[in-house]
Design a protein around this motif. Structure first.
Motif, PDB file in Angstrom:
ATOM      1  N   LYS A  34      -2.520   5.774 -10.133  1.00 15.33           N
ATOM      2  CA  LYS A  34      -1.525   5.646 -11.212  1.00 15.33           C
ATOM      3  C   LYS A  34      -0.522   6.796 -11.178  1.00 15.33           C
ATOM      4  N   GLU A  35      -1.032   8.000 -11.001  1.00 21.53           N
ATOM      5  CA  GLU A  35      -0.157   9.183 -10.981  1.00 21.53           C
ATOM      6  C   GLU A  35       0.867   9.101  -9.851  1.00 21.53           C
ATOM      7  N   ASN A  36       0.423   8.617  -8.688  1.00 20.13           N
ATOM      8  CA  ASN A  36       1.303   8.544  -7.520  1.00 20.13           C
ATOM      9  C   ASN A  36       2.079   7.234  -7.457  1.00 20.13           C
ATOM     10  N   ASN A  37       1.812   6.328  -8.413  1.00 20.15           N
ATOM     11  CA  ASN A  37       2.457   5.006  -8.445  1.00 20.15           C
ATOM     12  C   ASN A  37       2.326   4.287  -7.095  1.00 20.15           C
ATOM     13  N   LYS A  38       1.134   4.322  -6.547  1.00 24.74           N
ATOM     14  CA  LYS A  38       0.873   3.676  -5.262  1.00 24.74           C
ATOM     15  C   LYS A  38       0.023   2.423  -5.461  1.00 24.74           C
ATOM     16  N   LEU A  39       0.307   1.405  -4.650  1.00 23.90           N
ATOM     17  CA  LEU A  39      -0.600   0.268  -4.584  1.00 23.90           C
ATOM     18  C   LEU A  39      -1.972   0.739  -4.113  1.00 23.90           C
ATOM     19  N   ILE A  40      -2.998   0.044  -4.574  1.00 19.27           N
ATOM     20  CA  ILE A  40      -4.377   0.390  -4.197  1.00 19.27           C
ATOM     21  C   ILE A  40      -4.886  -0.632  -3.184  1.00 19.27           C
ATOM     22  N   ILE A  41      -5.516  -0.165  -2.118  1.00 20.60           N
ATOM     23  CA  ILE A  41      -6.288  -1.033  -1.229  1.00 20.60           C
ATOM     24  C   ILE A  41      -7.750  -0.882  -1.621  1.00 20.60           C
ATOM     25  N   ILE A  42      -8.360  -1.973  -2.058  1.00 19.82           N
ATOM     26  CA  ILE A  42      -9.790  -1.978  -2.372  1.00 19.82           C
ATOM     27  C   ILE A  42     -10.490  -2.777  -1.282  1.00 19.82           C
ATOM     28  N   SER A  43     -11.258  -2.094  -0.462  1.00 11.98           N
ATOM     29  CA  SER A  43     -11.950  -2.732   0.663  1.00 11.98           C
ATOM     30  C   SER A  43     -13.445  -2.722   0.374  1.00 11.98           C
TER      31      SER A  43
END
Length: 672
Positions: A34-43
C-alpha cells in the motif's frame, strides 16, 4: 530482499534462495504494498506440488523474471497448507476469472489485496508478458483495473453460498434418495470411482455411500463401493511396496499417481478402509490399513508424537535430477535382476506389460486380478502366492530404500494431525491393535501440549518447537471429531469435555448465527478481503459439515438443546439446495444422523469398555455410543450406572427403552 529465510514452512524455505524478493503473507508485507502503491503478486503453492517446482525453476529462479517482479510488484509467497484461508479466497477469484483452479495459484491484486488477474502454471515468457501488460494497464488506466476489481470482489463475496429460496423446518430424507440416484449416473463400473480423469479418492464420498448402501440395503451401491476400494488398493495409487496412498490418479484405472503422499489423504483412507473392513472382513482392506499405518509411523511421525505433512512427488533420479515419481517406478531389467526366476509370476501379478507401463520404459506396479484367479491359473495354492507377494514386496522395499527419498514436508498441521489421529482410532476399533490406540493417544497429547493454548485457542501449525498461526475452523472441527472418537474407544470422559471446550470456543469466535454457519477464520484474526464460509466437501470434508456433525453428537452426550438446534439449522441451510452430491457427501451423512434410523446406546457397568470395544468392532454407522465403568455425571449417562450388572440403554429421539442386560439382543436391535 527475499525474506522467506525467516519462515519455518518447507515450501517457503524452498523459495528462500530465489532472486525474487519474496515476502511472506503478513500485515507488514501488505502495508508495504500500500505504501509503495504497487500491485501485489500472490503466488500460492505447497511443498509437494510438482508444477510449483517447475514454475519455480523456470521463472522464480530466473534473473529476468525476478527483475520484472521486484521492480513493479510486491511479491508474496504463500504456503496454502499454512494459510488455507488466503488460498480459499483467491481460489474463488481465479475460478470466477478462468472457470478453473489449481496450484501453483498466481494472483495479481491491487495494493489493497483485491484481485485483478489470475493464472496457474505459466511458462516464463507467458508470465513476463502477463506481468508487463498488467503493470502498463495499472500505470495508464488504473480506473479500469479498479472497476474490474470492485466487480470481481462482489462476485467473490457471493460465490460458495447455496441460495435456499424455500427454507424448510424439517430434514427431508427423500432428498438423499434422489441425490444418490443422480450420483450413480457418474459411477465408473469398471474401475470404481467417478468416470473421469484425473481421479481423486474423495474418502468422504465413499464413507457416505457405504453407510447409505448399508442402511438402505442397496447391494448394488455396496458392490460399487467395494469395487472402488479394491481397485484403489490394487495400486499404483496405493504403494503396495511400502504402504500409503498418493494424492490422486492421473488416469481412469487408479494406476499412475501424482506421486506426493499427503497426511490428510492417508488419515481419511485409513478410516474409510477400517469401516469397510468392519462390514466385509476383506483381508485386502486389512492389508491396506496395516501397510499405511506402518508407512505413517516410519516416515511421517516426529519424535514428539506429531505427524509431518507430506512427501514430495519429486525425488532425485539416476542422473541426480529431480523427477516426478523417480523413487517409485521400476524398469524391467531392474525387476528381473531382483526377482530372478520369480519375475514371470511377479509380472503377471503386477502387470509388467502394456497395462502397467507408464512412460520411458518405467512401470508402476498395479494389480488387475485377484490372487485367487492368478493362483488358479498357475496351479499353485493361494497361500503360496500370498507368501511370495510379501517376499517380493520386501525385496523391492530393500532395493528402493537405496534410492534418494522424496523430500519431506516436516511441518505439523493441527487439522491434518487430528485427521490422522482419528484414522488410528478407527483402525484400532476395526482391528483391535492396541498400538494404534497408543499412537492416537500420543498424538492427542502432542496436540494438547503444543497446539492448544491456555487462552483456549488452537494453533494451526508447529515446527521446531514453534507455532505461529492462529487456528482455523478446520483445526477445531477435526480435533473435536478426533477427541469424540477417542472417547468412544476409551470411555475416558476427558476427551468429551475437551471436545466441548473447543466447541464452545468455536461458537464464541467462529459462529455466525445470521448465516447459521461457522466462518473459516476466528473473529480475533485480521480480516481478509471477504469472509470465507467453507461449505463444500472436497478431498477433505468441509469444516462446517464436520462441525455440524460434531455439535449434534455433543448435543446428545451433554443433553444440550442449543447444540442440537445449531446442527439442525446448519443442515437446513445446505441440504435443500444441494445439486452436486459428491461435493456435499458429509452433509448428506449428517442428514442420516437426523433420520429415524439413528439411535443412541449407553452401556453402563463394570464391563462397559469390554462391550463397547466389541460394538466398535462392528459396522453400525447409525449409533451414538457412550459408556461408563463407574458413576458418571455426563448428562447422557447420569444415574444409569449399576455396580450389580452391566446395563444397555437403547434410545431413539430422546426416548429410551427399558435397560437390558442381553448384549446379543441389543446388537440384534441395532442391526435390524
Amino acid at each position: 530482499m527475499n525474506e522467506l529465510n525467516l519462515e519455518t514452512s518447507p515450501y517457503l524455505l524452498q523459495h528462500a534462495g530465489n532472486p525474487v524478493e519474496w515476502k511472506a503473507w503478513n500485515p507488514k508485507s501488505l502495508a508495504t504494498a500500500k505504501e509503495n502503491n504497487k500491485l501485489i503478486i500472490i503466488s500460492i503453492g505447497y511443498s509437494a506440488c510438482h508444477w510449483c517446482h517447475v514454475m519455480e525453476h523456470e521463472s522464480f529462479e530466473n534473473q529476468e523474471v525476478a527483475q520484472v517482479m521486484n521492480t513493479h510488484f510486491t511479491p508474496i509467497k504463500v504456503d496454502r497448507e499454512e494459510r488455507p484461508d488466503v488460498d480459499a479466497v483467491y481460489m474463488k477469484a481465479i475460478q470466477i476469472m478462468t472457470g478453473r483452479g489449481g496450484w501453483p495459484l498466481n494472483i495479481v491484486t491491487l495494493p489493497d489485496g483485491r484481485p485483478v488477474w489470475g493464472g496457474t502454471y505459466l511458462k516464463k515468457e507467458e508470465w513476463i508478458e502477463s506481468l508487463n501488460q498488467l503493470q502498463e494497464l495499472y500505470q495508464s488506466t488504473p480506473e479500469k483495473m479498479i472497476d474490474y476489481a470492485e466487480k470481481l470482489h462482489q462476485g467473490i463475496q457471493e460465490i460458495g453460498f447455496i441460495k435456499n429460496d424455500n427454507p424448510e423446518t424439517e430434514v427431508n430424507q427423500n432428498v438423499l434418495k434422489f441425490l444418490v440416484e443422480k450420483w450413480k449416473k457418474s459411477f465408473d463400473m469398471e474401475f470404481g470411482g467417478i468416470a473421469r480423469a484425473p481421479k481423486f479418492m474423495m474418502p468422504n464420498n465413499y464413507q457416505f455411500l457405504l453407510r447409505y448402501g448399508y442402511q438402505t440395503k442397496d447391494t448394488d451401491l455396496l458392490d460399487f463401493v467395494n469395487l472402488t476400494l479394491t481397485k484403489m488398493a490394487y495400486g499404483g495409487l496405493f504403494d503396495t511396496v511400502d504402504g500409503g496412498f498418493s494424492r490422486y490418479s492421473v488416469d481412469m484405472k487408479w494406476h499412475i499417481p501424482h506421486f506426493e503422499k499427503m497426511l490428510y489423504d492417508n488419515g481419511q483412507l485409513v478410516s474409510l478402509y477400517s469401516d469397510a473392513y468392519k462390514l466385509t472382513k476383506n483381508p485386502l482392506y486389512k492389508e491396506v490399513i496395516e501397510k499405511t499405518l506402518h508407512f505413517i509411523e516410519k516416515e511421517l511421525m516426529n519424535p514428539e508424537g506429531g505427524f509431518y505433512s507430506a512427501l514430495d512427488a519429486d525425488s532425485l533420479n539416476s542422473d541426480n535430477q529431480l523427477q516426478e515419481g523417480a523413487f517409485y517406478v521400476w524398469k524391467i531389467p531392474e525387476l528381473k535382476a531382483i526377482l530372478k526366476e520369480d519375475f514371470d509370476l511377479f509380472s503377471q501379478l503386477f502387470n509388467c506389460n502394456s497395462f502397467g507401463l507408464w512412460e520411458e520404459e518405467n512401470y508402476v506396479l498395479i494389480q488387475n486380478q485377484t490372487l485367487e484367479s492368478i493362483a488358479e491359473e498357475n496351479k499353485i495354492p493361494v497361500s503360496e502366492l500370498q507368501t511370495k507377494k510379501v517376499f517380493w514386496e520386501n525385496l523391492l522395499y530393500n532395493e528402493r530404500e537405496k534410492r534418494p527419498k522424496p523430500r519431506l514436508d516436516d511441518k505439523c498441521l493441527t487439522s491434518w494431525n487430528a485427521i490422522m489421529l482419528k484414522g488410528y482410532v478407527d483402525a484400532y476399533k476395526a482391528l483391535g491393535n492396541q498400538k494404534y490406540l497408543d499412537i492416537a493417544l500420543q498424538n492427542a497429547h502432542f496436540i494438547i501440549k503444543n497446539l492448544w493454548t491456555s487462552d483456549g485457542n488452537l494453533f494451526h501449525n508447529y515446527k521446531n518447537g514453534k507455532s505461529s498461526i492462529n487456528g482455523y475452523l478446520e483445526d477445531y472441527c477435526f480435533v473435536i471429531a478426533a477427541f469424540i472418537s477417542l472417547y468412544e474407544a476409551t470411555l475416558n470422559e476427558k476427551w468429551l469435555h475437551d471436545a466441548k471446550r473447543l466447541m464452545d470456543y468455536s461458537l464464541d469466535h467462529f459462529y455466525d448465527d445470521k448465516k447459521s454457519l461457522f466462518a473459516f477464520t476466528s473473529n480475533l484474526d485480521e480480516a481478509l478481503i471477504t469472509t470465507h464460509y467453507e461449505t463444500e466437501d472436497n478431498v477433505i470434508p468441509a469444516s462446517n459439515s464436520v462441525m455440524a456433525k460434531n455439535i449434534l453428537q455433543l448435543s446428545i452426550y451433554f443433553n444440550n438443546s442449543y447444540y442440537e438446534q445449531v446442527s439442525h439449522q446448519m443442515l437446513l441451510a445446505i441440504l435443500p439446495g444441494i445439486d452436486y452430491p459428491s461435493a456435499f457427501s458429509n452433509w448428506m451423512d449428517l442428514a442420516l444422523n437426523h433420520s429415524e434410523q439413528n439411535k443412541e446406546l449407553a452401556v453402563c457397568g463394570e464391563l462397559a469398555l469390554e462391550y463397547c470395544t466389541k460394538i466398535n468392532n462392528l459396522y453400525i454407522p447409525n449409533i451414538v455410543l457412550a459408556g461408563s465403568q463407574k458413576k458418571s455425571t455426563l448428562p447422557f449417562l447420569d444415574s444409569r450406572y449399576s455396580n450389580q450388572e452391566t446395563l444397555f440403554y437403547l434410545c431413539k429421539n430422546k426416548t429410551c427403552l427399558m435397560p437390558n442386560t442381553d448384549y446379543q439382543q441389543i446388537i440384534n436391535d441395532l442391526i435390524k
